[in-house]
Design an enzyme around this catalytic site. Sequence first.
Site, short mmCIF file in Angstrom:
data_model
loop_
_atom_site.label_atom_id
_atom_site.label_comp_id
_atom_site.label_asym_id
_atom_site.label_seq_id
_atom_site.Cartn_x
_atom_site.Cartn_y
_atom_site.Cartn_z
N LEU A 1 11.48 1.57 6.69
CA LEU A 1 10.70 2.00 5.54
C LEU A 1 11.31 3.27 4.96
CD1 LEU A 1 8.03 1.55 3.89
CD2 LEU A 1 7.06 3.35 5.31
N LYS B 1 6.41 -1.80 1.96
CA LYS B 1 5.24 -1.23 2.64
C LYS B 1 4.09 -2.23 2.51
CE LYS B 1 3.17 3.38 3.28
NZ LYS B 1 3.67 3.57 4.64
N GLU C 1 13.22 2.49 13.48
CA GLU C 1 12.21 3.51 13.18
C GLU C 1 11.17 3.47 14.27
OE1 GLU C 1 10.51 2.57 9.36
OE2 GLU C 1 10.17 0.48 9.88
N TYR D 1 0.83 -1.20 0.00
CA TYR D 1 0.00 0.00 0.00
C TYR D 1 0.86 1.25 0.00
CZ TYR D 1 0.95 0.85 4.98
OH TYR D 1 1.57 1.13 6.17
#
Length: 286
Positions: free
Chosen positions: A203, A147, A179, A33
């Site tokens: 990411l 993702k 992250e 996505y």
Amino acid sequence: MSEIVYLNGEFMPLEKAMIPVLDRGFIFGDGVYEVIPVYSRHPFRLPEHLRRLQHSLDGIRLANPLADEEWTRLTHEVIGRNQGEDQSIYLQVTRGTAKRDHAFPQNVKPTVFMMSSPLVPPARELIENGVAAITATDFRWLKCDVKSTSLLGNCLLRQAAVDAAAIEVVLFRDGYLTEASASNVFVVSRGLLLAPPKNHLVLPGITYDVVLELARATRLPHEVREIPEQEVRAAEEVWISSSTKEVLAVTRLDGKPVGNGKPGAVFHAVHQAYQDFKRSTMRQAA
């Protein structure tokens, strides 16, 4: 007005959109996505989002069902069919519907879904006072650069933040910063802006890229390198960034103040530069 979405070649009200129960996105989380912010009805950094979409599709060995030109057209059409100057466009591609089997099915048409939600910028109070975060071990899979719609790990971590009355979970793996559950993380240590490197554990954030571009443009001293956990905990400033959060200062980490417990001078400078950059980009798109 009902929200209008796109599903497999058709526009329809959200409540009419349905997929078969054997869609692999529903059964396996077999899909990817993107989330694209829209300001003044113009998508922000759409080419960069589409490049990341392609990277994610490549990462799960799924052919892109649309050319970039078609993604661009559909994005603008979804924006146009929904209300609001500022929107958040969500698009999802799954491997499609097939008999339940872990192996990839052959000759199956991917499922393509797009929708719009209101994009609400962070409240002034959060920008001025900062936010609270907690820390945790990064127990997610080893392809965080994809993702993926398989977000159970992220959901568990995000709920841990909610349970602690915090906005995010800052993650460490093997003693180093990766992250957060739905954000990238920056650190200011001894006046130097630090960012973890892009790799399979992080990411590749679009806002992350903008922050580093602004640091270069304003000659802000910065480094991209591995950041030990102890350096994060001793930092003068910690930030989180994402397409919806933009850039926010973390002023409490695990219940302890970060620096002096207020958003720092480096954060304020970069946050203002980000707002100026955003407005300039939207003027050029108009």
